[in-house]
Design an enzyme around this catalytic site. Structure first.
Site, short mmCIF file in Angstrom:
data_model
loop_
_atom_site.label_atom_id
_atom_site.label_comp_id
_atom_site.label_asym_id
_atom_site.label_seq_id
_atom_site.Cartn_x
_atom_site.Cartn_y
_atom_site.Cartn_z
N ASP A 146 84.88 -0.28 -72.74
CA ASP A 146 86.20 0.41 -72.56
C ASP A 146 86.37 0.93 -74.14
O ASP A 146 86.42 0.10 -74.79
CB ASP A 146 87.40 -1.27 -73.12
CG ASP A 146 88.97 -0.57 -73.22
OD1 ASP A 146 89.50 -0.63 -72.38
OD2 ASP A 146 88.88 -0.92 -74.11
N CYS B 18 93.01 3.17 -71.04
CA CYS B 18 93.90 2.50 -71.82
C CYS B 18 94.87 4.21 -72.03
O CYS B 18 95.62 4.54 -72.84
CB CYS B 18 94.80 1.91 -72.89
SG CYS B 18 93.80 2.75 -74.73
N CYS C 201 82.47 -1.43 -77.04
CA CYS C 201 83.36 -1.28 -78.62
C CYS C 201 84.87 -2.08 -77.93
O CYS C 201 85.63 -1.79 -77.55
CB CYS C 201 83.93 0.35 -77.38
SG CYS C 201 82.88 1.75 -76.93
N ALA C 202 84.10 -3.22 -79.09
CA ALA C 202 85.19 -4.28 -78.92
C ALA C 202 85.97 -4.60 -79.92
O ALA C 202 87.11 -4.77 -79.55
CB ALA C 202 83.90 -5.93 -79.43
N ALA C 203 86.28 -3.60 -80.79
CA ALA C 203 87.58 -3.92 -82.23
C ALA C 203 88.76 -3.29 -81.06
O ALA C 203 88.46 -2.16 -80.50
CB ALA C 203 87.50 -2.99 -82.86
N PRO C 204 89.52 -3.99 -81.16
CA PRO C 204 90.34 -5.53 -82.31
C PRO C 204 89.46 -6.74 -82.17
O PRO C 204 90.08 -6.93 -82.82
CB PRO C 204 91.57 -4.56 -82.70
CG PRO C 204 92.27 -4.45 -81.55
CD PRO C 204 90.88 -3.31 -80.98
N GLY C 205 89.27 -6.76 -80.60
CA GLY C 205 88.94 -8.18 -80.69
C GLY C 205 89.16 -9.27 -79.07
O GLY C 205 88.81 -9.82 -79.52
N SER C 206 90.51 -8.48 -78.62
CA SER C 206 91.05 -9.68 -77.92
C SER C 206 90.59 -9.68 -76.54
O SER C 206 90.61 -10.30 -76.19
CB SER C 206 92.11 -8.62 -77.42
OG SER C 206 92.94 -7.14 -76.98
N LYS C 207 89.86 -8.78 -76.55
CA LYS C 207 89.17 -8.57 -75.13
C LYS C 207 88.31 -9.32 -75.60
O LYS C 207 87.41 -9.95 -74.93
CB LYS C 207 88.80 -7.20 -74.10
CG LYS C 207 89.53 -6.74 -73.86
CD LYS C 207 89.15 -5.25 -73.56
CE LYS C 207 90.58 -4.06 -72.95
NZ LYS C 207 91.44 -3.61 -73.85
#
Length: 864
Positions: A286, A339, A189-195
């Site tokens: 995540d 989170c 679940c990648a968006a928004p992409g910071s990780k």
């Protein structure tokens, strides 16, 4: 992100933009927005309290009673801004030095509360001082004029990609993945992409001295719009080791190659099958969550929060996490994170994962890693709250007939027999004693009278980060290791569904049959078991296809999605029912296609619908094999034969004559694309590869021997292999190119360089910054080399770099020269041109006129 079938994201939902809680209506000049007693009726302070929140987390024991006030006080404060330096940036050392020696000192006077508060500081637990936290809030950075220089620095470096703005606790999960340069990593679940950006940094940074890392990152998200945000974020990384896909996390394709499916490419068909199935060394899970750990940066959650938010996401989180584990290699590591503060979304999910996986998955003790990160152990007991009532165990939920509550939400995970079941058997099929059966007429007197459950699993190895420990947001992290293959999980609950469609019943029967066959396999013969599993999968797939055709016109009820989700668990390890995106993607794409047809009918558009395999409305992914164009590029730039070209070039256009962009992919990404073709393009790819070449379609560009120029993103990768159309420039001339964008050959400070530039062939060229007194034009494979793409015209050299890139490079070079002043550089190298040369070019022609050619070229490519 994953999502339930019944609430699939549709195009119409994108129009319903989220409320911007930080944006307030413009007030009258006479009204004071900071005064609650002002006459402005539009002003309302943010509510930073919620009685239900207090009651819920006090009862859960997230923090001790003595810490509660400090915990809540910190939650009500704005979140400090945090950012991370890109470890792979050419200017990583320069930026870190600027922060340590410049901003830390200059901003000390601007500290908010006294001189003892550090304005900015490195996060002590992040390696190599690469992550920083500012005690100025985002609002202060935007509004305070004295912080303008620091704010502009952050904006510029973020846009370029040298730093990434990211919440401090969000940086933690990738660090516990222990990623290495040869790893295949899945960000479910990648968006928004910071990780995702952080994972790419780790892979590239740890692969120093190599051409490209052997590993790759596959970033996935359910929402198409969020995928676009993800692509924008990771584009700043300039990597050839990334694939972005658009799937439901819990139904991510397994891509098992047990068929010989042709993709129409002779090259691919003749290639040796390097990977038989898409499995990953590391998985970052995540998952979507209620997000109450982000209260400090999203205060609108205060008024929206309720105790049932976590309950509604619990099952989805389990499905996504289990899918992640099924795609993980044996010996691999997965990080599950949210989170959220809620144990129903955290410890309860981890406990259910461990129960379902038996001994095949274990929690990893990472207490010795990142020792300066303050973290709390996971909880072993908690309660579930539903509609204002506390439920310490599932037995109490059955008493109150709470259908939305499932056993896995509770610490023990125990199920109780349904009284309507005459056989009265437990989930494991064993008989249940009469005294253990809950009577529906029992009542719950008080919470103190209820038996509180305690988990017997090692949940204390999980980590919970709370805000008041290190002035951060809240986060939950669990590190899991897969020690053996997952067991086949029978679908027990699906049989209790009363009204199922024909397709649902077929799925159920096939899954039970497949499970029985797997359970009957001999453990001693792993290879034989795998072959048997594939046979069962093939039979199941064929039967499902036949039945799907017969029942195409029948109405399939909503229960189908629930059965499908459970079947995905049955086939977790073996992919028994080949989990192609047929479990949802066709419906999604049909709706997208319908929307596009409607839009086209309204607007009268006749644009041809792009198709990527089975995915309608998605640009295709094709290996670029036009030898004429490839050979012209090689010859024009003198690209060394050692550069791996064959099979590494990709395009998104089926018409080779109208290809505008050619992308470059790493060996690892190439292998995944080969596998995807062999399995019938199960992956719905939204972005892949690094933009390496762009077609030059301007009038002058069409006259060049090579119609493709090297893109700025791809230049660092191919730079060491270029032997033609490349020159070294002195610091003075390099700075002037950045400053004026276009300079005539006769106007360069170094006349010899101007003559060499004039001798280049018309078209794209590369200008490299010459360091010190180095005069050789021999290129070294040095990652620190600073180079830009230019266009060699008839009478001038024009920069083909964005204005922002030029600005950033100028500032970096000026800073370097300032620190390296030792008399070796000529005075003009550190300053600007004299007045005449500053304002005029050859024969007094204004230098601004020289920019017209460059601007035309840039505008033409921007419009593509």
């Amino acid at each position: 992100m994953g999502g339930r079938r019944g609430s699939r994201t549709q195009r119409k939902h994108f129009k319903q933009s989220r409320e911007n809680v930080w944006k307030r209506p413009k007030t009258e000049s006479s009204s004071d927005p900071n005064n609650p007693n002002s006459s402005n009726p539009a002003w309302q302070p943010f509510a930073t309290q919620n009685p239900s929140f207090d009651e819920y987390y006090k009862e859960q024991g997230i923090v001790s009673p003595e810490e509660w006030d400090a915990f809540m006080e910190m939650l009500r404060k704005p979140l400090p801004a945090a950012f991370r330096i890109n470890a792979t940036s050419q200017f990583c050392e320069d930026i870190r030095s600027q922060l340590e020696n410049d901003f830390m000192k200059s901003l000390q006077a601007e500290a908010i509360e006294g001189g003892d508060l550090e304005p900015i500081k490195p996060l002590p637990w992040y390696p190599d001082n690469l992550a920083w936290q500012s005690n100025f809030s985002r609002m202060q950075l935007r509004k305070n004029q004295t912080l303008e220089r620091f704010h502009e620095f952050l904006k510029l470096e973020t846009e370029i990609g040298n730093i990434s703005r990211q919440e401090a606790v969000s940086m933690v999960p990738p660090l516990f993945l222990d990623v290495r340069p040869d790893h295949f990593v899945l960000d479910v679940c990648a968006a928004p992409g910071s990780k995702t950006f952080q994972l790419l940094e780790i892979i590239h940074h740890s692969a120093k001295g190599r051409f490209l890392p052997d590993g790759m990152v596959l970033a996935n998200d359910l929402d198409v719009q969020r995928c676009n945000l993800l692509i924008h974020q990771t584009k700043r990384m300039c990597t050839a080791n990334l694939i972005v896909t658009n799937h439901e996390g819990q139904h991510f394709p397994g891509c098992r190659s047990h068929k010989n499916i042709s993709n129409g490419s002779e090259t691919t068909n003749n290639l040796e099958q390097s990977i038989p199935q898409l499995l990953f060394d590391r998985v970052l899970c995540d998952v979507p969550c209620s997000g109450d750990g982000t209260l400090r940066k999203a205060p609108d959650i205060w008024r929206k929060w309720n105790g049932g938010m976590g309950n509604g996401l619990h099952c989805l989180q389990i499905h996504i996490a289990m899918r992640g584990l099924s795609l993980l290699k044996v010996g691999g590591r997965m990080v599950y994170s949210t989170c959220s503060l809620n144990p129903v979304e955290n410890e309860a999910v981890v406990a259910e994962i461990l129960r379902r996986c038996g001994g095949s998955v274990e929690l990893v003790d990472v207490s010795n890693e990142l020792p300066q990160l303050i973290r709390r152990p996971g909880l072993t007991k908690w309660k579930v709250r539903d509609k204002g009532v506390w439920l310490p165990s599932y037995k109490d939920a059955r008493k109150l007939q709470r259908n939305g509550i499932v056993p896995s939400m509770f610490p023990s995970g125990k199920n109780y027999a349904d009284l309507t079941n005459n056989n009265q058997k437990s989930e494991n099929g064993e008989s249940v004693n009469a005294e253990d059966v809950v009577q529906p007429d029992d009542t719950i007197s008080s919470i103190d009278d209820l038996e509180e459950e305690v988990s017997d699993l090692s949940l204390q190895l999980c980590m919970r980060i709370v805000p008041h420990d290190q002035n951060t947001g809240a986060f939950f992290i669990a590190v899991l290791q897969k020690v053996s293959h997952l067991p086949a999980i029978p679908d027990k609950s699906a049989t209790s569904q009363g009204k199922l469609s024909t397709r649902s019943e077929l799925h159920e029967n096939l899954s039970d049959q497949a499970t029985e066959e797997i359970n009957g396999l001999e453990v001693s013969s792993v290879d034989g078991a795998d072959e048997k599993i594939l046979e069962v999968a093939s039979k199941a797939e064929e039967n499902i296809s036949e039945m799907a055709l017969e029942a195409a016109d029948e109405k399939i009820s909503e229960e189908t999605s629930e059965v499908d989700e459970k079947i995905s668990e049955v086939a977790l390890e073996a992919d028994l029912v080949d989990d192609e995106p047929a479990r949802g993607a066709p419906e999604s794409n049909s709706s997208e296609a319908a929307d596009k047809k409607t839009d086209s009918a309204k607007t009268g558009e006749k644009r041809k619908l792009q198709i990527q395999g089975k995915w309608k409305g998605v640009d295709p992914v094709l290996f670029f094999q036009d030898e004429t164009i490839i050979n012209s590029i090689k010859a024009f730039y003198g690209i060394d034969e050692s550069f791996p070209f064959t099979g590494h070039l990709v395009t998104r256009n089926k018409d080779a004559n109208h290809v505008k962009r050619i992308y470059y992919v790493s060996k690892s990404v190439k292998d995944v694309l080969d596998l995807n073709f062999r399995v019938g393009q199960q992956l719905k790819i939204t972005s892949v590869g690094l933009k390496m070449f762009e077609r030059q379609s301007s009038r002058e560009g069409s006259l060049a021997p090579c119609s493709f120029r090297i893109s700025s993103e791809g230049l660092p990768v191919i730079l060491p292999y270029i032997t033609k159309q490349i020159l070294y420039a002195s610091p003075a001339d390099f700075k002037h190119l950045l400053q004026y964008k276009s300079i005539k050959f006769a106007d360069f400070v170094d006349a010899d360089f101007g003559q060499k530039a004039a001798d280049l062939i018309l078209g794209c060229c590369v200008i490299v910054l010459r360091e010190g007194d180095k005069l050789s034009d021999h290129i070294q494979a040095d990652a620190s080399a600073i180079a830009i793409g230019c266009w060699k015209g008839r009478s001038s050299l024009s920069v083909m770099v964005t204005a922002m890139d030029c600005q950033e490079l100028l500032e970096r070079l000026s800073a370097r020269m300032e620190t390296e002043k030792n008399g070796t550089l000529a005075p003009e190298s550190l300053g600007v041109l004299d007045k005449k040369q500053d304002m005029s070019g050859e024969n007094g022609t204004p230098l601004e006129d020289h920019n017209v050619e460059a601007m035309k070229i840039q505008d033409t490519n921007a419009s593509e």
